[in-house]
Scaffold this motif. Structure first.
Motif, PDB file in Angstrom:
ATOM      1  N   LYS A   2     128.866  68.378 -35.552  1.00 61.52           N
ATOM      2  CA  LYS A   2     127.766  67.588 -36.104  1.00 61.52           C
ATOM      3  C   LYS A   2     127.614  67.909 -37.591  1.00 61.52           C
ATOM      4  O   LYS A   2     127.551  69.053 -37.989  1.00 61.52           O
ATOM      5  CB  LYS A   2     126.468  67.886 -35.369  1.00 61.52           C
ATOM      6  CG  LYS A   2     125.304  67.059 -35.870  1.00 61.52           C
ATOM      7  CD  LYS A   2     124.150  67.116 -34.883  1.00 61.52           C
ATOM      8  CE  LYS A   2     122.887  66.542 -35.422  1.00 61.52           C
ATOM      9  NZ  LYS A   2     122.901  65.158 -35.783  1.00 61.52           N
ATOM     10  N   HIS A   3     127.574  66.836 -38.386  1.00 59.33           N
ATOM     11  CA  HIS A   3     127.440  66.996 -39.833  1.00 59.33           C
ATOM     12  C   HIS A   3     125.984  66.884 -40.249  1.00 59.33           C
ATOM     13  O   HIS A   3     125.208  66.118 -39.676  1.00 59.33           O
ATOM     14  CB  HIS A   3     128.274  65.936 -40.561  1.00 59.33           C
ATOM     15  CG  HIS A   3     129.735  66.141 -40.393  1.00 59.33           C
ATOM     16  ND1 HIS A   3     130.461  66.995 -41.184  1.00 59.33           N
ATOM     17  CD2 HIS A   3     130.614  65.621 -39.504  1.00 59.33           C
ATOM     18  CE1 HIS A   3     131.716  66.983 -40.798  1.00 59.33           C
ATOM     19  NE2 HIS A   3     131.840  66.155 -39.781  1.00 59.33           N
ATOM     20  N   GLU A   4     125.641  67.648 -41.266  1.00 60.03           N
ATOM     21  CA  GLU A   4     124.296  67.644 -41.839  1.00 60.03           C
ATOM     22  C   GLU A   4     124.012  66.304 -42.517  1.00 60.03           C
ATOM     23  O   GLU A   4     124.899  65.696 -43.121  1.00 60.03           O
ATOM     24  CB  GLU A   4     124.224  68.770 -42.864  1.00 60.03           C
ATOM     25  CG  GLU A   4     122.837  69.170 -43.264  1.00 60.03           C
ATOM     26  CD  GLU A   4     122.876  70.396 -44.158  1.00 60.03           C
ATOM     27  OE1 GLU A   4     122.303  70.328 -45.255  1.00 60.03           O
ATOM     28  OE2 GLU A   4     123.483  71.406 -43.744  1.00 60.03           O
ATOM     29  N   LEU A  35     129.686  67.004 -46.644  1.00 65.07           N
ATOM     30  CA  LEU A  35     130.529  65.828 -46.405  1.00 65.07           C
ATOM     31  C   LEU A  35     131.459  65.543 -47.580  1.00 65.07           C
ATOM     32  O   LEU A  35     132.381  64.736 -47.465  1.00 65.07           O
ATOM     33  CB  LEU A  35     129.665  64.603 -46.082  1.00 65.07           C
ATOM     34  CG  LEU A  35     129.048  64.617 -44.681  1.00 65.07           C
ATOM     35  CD1 LEU A  35     127.955  63.576 -44.572  1.00 65.07           C
ATOM     36  CD2 LEU A  35     130.123  64.408 -43.625  1.00 65.07           C
ATOM     37  N   PHE A  38     134.759  65.828 -46.425  1.00 68.53           N
ATOM     38  CA  PHE A  38     135.118  64.964 -45.302  1.00 68.53           C
ATOM     39  C   PHE A  38     135.100  63.486 -45.695  1.00 68.53           C
ATOM     40  O   PHE A  38     134.182  62.743 -45.333  1.00 68.53           O
ATOM     41  CB  PHE A  38     134.152  65.193 -44.131  1.00 68.53           C
ATOM     42  CG  PHE A  38     134.287  66.539 -43.499  1.00 68.53           C
ATOM     43  CD1 PHE A  38     135.209  66.770 -42.492  1.00 68.53           C
ATOM     44  CD2 PHE A  38     133.498  67.598 -43.932  1.00 68.53           C
ATOM     45  CE1 PHE A  38     135.339  68.027 -41.919  1.00 68.53           C
ATOM     46  CE2 PHE A  38     133.620  68.856 -43.372  1.00 68.53           C
ATOM     47  CZ  PHE A  38     134.541  69.079 -42.359  1.00 68.53           C
ATOM     48  N   LEU A  43     137.270  61.890 -40.609  1.00 65.21           N
ATOM     49  CA  LEU A  43     136.193  61.864 -39.609  1.00 65.21           C
ATOM     50  C   LEU A  43     136.672  61.072 -38.396  1.00 65.21           C
ATOM     51  O   LEU A  43     136.670  59.841 -38.409  1.00 65.21           O
ATOM     52  CB  LEU A  43     134.936  61.219 -40.215  1.00 65.21           C
ATOM     53  CG  LEU A  43     134.315  61.947 -41.407  1.00 65.21           C
ATOM     54  CD1 LEU A  43     133.338  61.042 -42.146  1.00 65.21           C
ATOM     55  CD2 LEU A  43     133.628  63.227 -40.941  1.00 65.21           C
ATOM     56  N   ILE A 140     129.171  58.832 -38.388  1.00 61.56           N
ATOM     57  CA  ILE A 140     129.859  60.100 -38.644  1.00 61.56           C
ATOM     58  C   ILE A 140     129.718  61.027 -37.446  1.00 61.56           C
ATOM     59  O   ILE A 140     130.689  61.648 -37.003  1.00 61.56           O
ATOM     60  CB  ILE A 140     129.307  60.775 -39.920  1.00 61.56           C
ATOM     61  CG1 ILE A 140     129.802  60.043 -41.160  1.00 61.56           C
ATOM     62  CG2 ILE A 140     129.689  62.262 -39.979  1.00 61.56           C
ATOM     63  CD1 ILE A 140     129.143  60.487 -42.464  1.00 61.56           C
ATOM     64  N   ASN A 141     128.506  61.136 -36.904  1.00 66.64           N
ATOM     65  CA  ASN A 141     128.223  62.082 -35.818  1.00 66.64           C
ATOM     66  C   ASN A 141     128.424  61.490 -34.426  1.00 66.64           C
ATOM     67  O   ASN A 141     128.097  62.139 -33.436  1.00 66.64           O
ATOM     68  CB  ASN A 141     126.800  62.626 -35.963  1.00 66.64           C
ATOM     69  CG  ASN A 141     126.686  63.578 -37.133  1.00 66.64           C
ATOM     70  OD1 ASN A 141     127.590  64.364 -37.394  1.00 66.64           O
ATOM     71  ND2 ASN A 141     125.585  63.493 -37.863  1.00 66.64           N
TER      72      ASN A 141
END
Length: 161
Positions: A2-4, A35, A38, A43, A140-141
């Motif tokens: 999981k990305h912030e 990110l 990324f 992704l 993204i998530n």
């Protein structure tokens, strides 16, 4: 993984000609944080999810100057601030506010960008920018996002104008 969340640090309404465009625009300072490491091609599943939610992104010509240019950029790898620019414009298009200028440019702080988009109606564009950030983060998530509800919210706002 999981990305912030991407953070919108500030938004300035540019009412008229500016260094970016002759049209009214919003200039947002956006922090993509980690990110930065990324781009979209790193992704897993992101490009497919985004294009499934917003198939009309294929019409965005982007730097290649041809239909599908932006999707090509997604497949080759581009950063979330650039993606937010296009998604903001597309959400506005879907809500009945066609046409738009957009740019995303790095600033000297790592992971921070200026995202500029046409703002025919400031409040609607601010909402579209926030919705774009949320939609991009959901893609993204690999989380759900209700695109029709987001577009309907923007349409309701344009109806109030």
């Amino acid at each position: 993984m999981k990305h912030e969340d991407i953070r919108i640090l500030g938004v300035t309404h540019l009412n008229g000609p500016s260094m970016w465009t002759y049209q009214p625009a919003l200039e947002a300072l956006v922090d993509i944080g980690a990110l930065e490491d990324f781009p979209s091609d790193k992704l897993p599943g992101f490009v497919d999810r985004l294009c499934a939610w917003l198939p009309s992104l294929v019409e965005h010509r982007c730097s290649y100057g041809e239909r599908g240019g932006f999707v090509r950029r997604l497949q080759e790898g581009t950063w979330p601030a650039h993606i937010m620019e296009h998604v903001t414009l597309e959400l506005q298009n879907m809500a009945g506010m066609p046409g738009g200028f957009g740019k995303a440019r790095e600033v000297p702080i790592r992971g921070v960008y200026k995202v500029v988009v046409t703002a025919w109606h400031e409040d609607v564009t601010r909402e579209a920018l926030t919705a774009a950030r949320d939609l991009v983060m959901a893609a993204i998530n690999d989380e759900p996002f209700d695109v029709p509800a987001g577009v309907q919210r923007l349409r309701e706002m344009t109806g109030d104008l």
